[in-house]
Write an enzyme that holds these catalytic residues in place. Structure first.
Site, PDB file in Angstrom:
ATOM      1  N   GLU A  92      50.306  95.936  78.056  1.00  0.00           N
ATOM      2  CA  GLU A  92      49.371  95.590  76.979  1.00  0.00           C
ATOM      3  C   GLU A  92      49.075  96.857  76.161  1.00  0.00           C
ATOM      4  OE1 GLU A  92      45.616  94.614  78.791  1.00  0.00           O
ATOM      5  OE2 GLU A  92      44.760  93.760  76.950  1.00  0.00           O
TER       6      GLU A  92
ATOM      7  N   LYS B 156      45.979  87.507  72.389  1.00  0.00           N
ATOM      8  CA  LYS B 156      45.240  87.353  73.659  1.00  0.00           C
ATOM      9  C   LYS B 156      44.001  86.477  73.485  1.00  0.00           C
ATOM     10  CE  LYS B 156      43.357  90.264  77.419  1.00  0.00           C
ATOM     11  NZ  LYS B 156      43.081  91.656  77.821  1.00  0.00           N
TER      12      LYS B 156
ATOM     13  N   CYS C  72      47.233  90.335  80.324  1.00  0.00           N
ATOM     14  CA  CYS C  72      46.281  90.889  81.283  1.00  0.00           C
ATOM     15  C   CYS C  72      45.237  89.879  81.756  1.00  0.00           C
ATOM     16  CB  CYS C  72      45.640  92.149  80.699  1.00  0.00           C
ATOM     17  SG  CYS C  72      44.999  93.232  82.022  1.00  0.00           S
TER      18      CYS C  72
HETATM   19  C1  ACM Z   1      42.421  93.632  80.696  1.00  0.00           C
HETATM   20  O1  ACM Z   1      42.476  92.457  80.325  1.00  0.00           O
HETATM   21  N1  ACM Z   1      43.009  94.590  80.028  1.00  0.00           N
HETATM   22  C2  ACM Z   1      41.695  93.987  81.923  1.00  0.00           C
END
Ligand code: ACM
Length: 262
Positions: A38, A109, A142
């Protein structure tokens, strides 16, 4: 297909360095799919929205997307990579999928973690799965792992492999991916970063490494170390993700009892 990840410690704000790291690491490697962490090009711990904006890029015209598109074409590799995206006045914690013929798609995201909510807009693309000659590739980023609906939705949409760019801080994800894979019968490739960041007067963040490739049976096919840089590739048989039967009487999807779920 050969699937791999590159686990390393990006330098905050040094996109040139971070992109060069990826180009150099990928150069000697043969793989079909490469997953990067990420926000691999920017680093993670922003201190203001202005800073996040100044490091975000348009897709596909920005340097990062361009570099990945060129690398995909040169190496004939599919790359799933997390980058900060600028689009129409908003900043997203996004991931691109590029392939030998160019940009395939973008996922923004959905489940933003902690201070990400201060810099990024929540993703509006929905969960996406792309059909490729390698198999069907979906992406989650993530903290999306924390919500079982993310991997479930990707599985419903036909994902054989979930590419999972990450900057994990909490310790639970590598073990939890075993369950995500068993309950959806998918492969996952979690590409995490190593190192730490401590910017301004913020708390120090330690990233846990332990990038992992997990099978539809929940086998940990490979787990990386907690602190070392590595690019690791293993062979996976994507067709193993296609049969959702558990035995002659149970099927993961058709046995669901939607009337009892909220
Ligand atoms: C995250 O979602 N970077 C912990």
């Amino acid at each position: 297909m050969k699937a791999g990840f590159y686990q390393f410690a990006p330098r905050f704000g040094d996109m040139k360095y971070n992109l060069q790291k990826v180009i150099d690491a990928a150069a000697p490697v043969e793989t079909d799919l490469l997953v990067l962490p990420e926000l691999f090009n920017t680093g993670y711990q922003f201190t203001s929205k202005e800073e996040a904006k100044s490091l975000s890029e348009k897709i596909p015209s920005g340097d990062t997307a361009n570099t990945l598109i060129k690398l995909s074409a040169k190496k004939k590799v599919y790359i799933a990579a997390g980058i900060a995206e600028y689009s129409e006045g908003k900043i997203y914690n996004s991931a691109v999928l590029t392939g030998p013929d160019g940009l395939i798609g973008v996922y923004r995201k959905i489940h933003l973690f902690y201070e990400e909510k201060l810099w990024f807009s929540p993703g509006d693309t929905g969960f996406k799965v792309w059909q490729t000659p390698l198999g069907n590739i979906g992406i989650m980023i993530c903290f999306d792992w924390f919500f079982p609906e993310s991997a479930r939705t990707l599985a419903f949409r036909g994902a054989d492999v979930i590419a999972h760019p990450s900057n994990l801080i909490l310790p639970h994800c590598p073990d939890a991916m075993v369950t995500r894979c068993i309950e959806n019968k998918v492969f996952t490739v979690t590409a995490n970063r190593t190192g730490s960041e401590q910017r301004g007067d913020k708390e120090k963040l330690m990233f846990i490494g332990k990038s992992q490739i997990t099978s539809p049976k929940g086998e940990i096919l490979y787990r990386a170390s907690g602190d070392r840089e590595e690019l690791t590739v293993i062979e996976i048989a994507v067709e193993k993700a296609r049969d959702k039967n558990l035995n002659s009487m149970n099927n993961l999807f058709s046995d669901r009892k939607k009337e009892f779920y909220e």
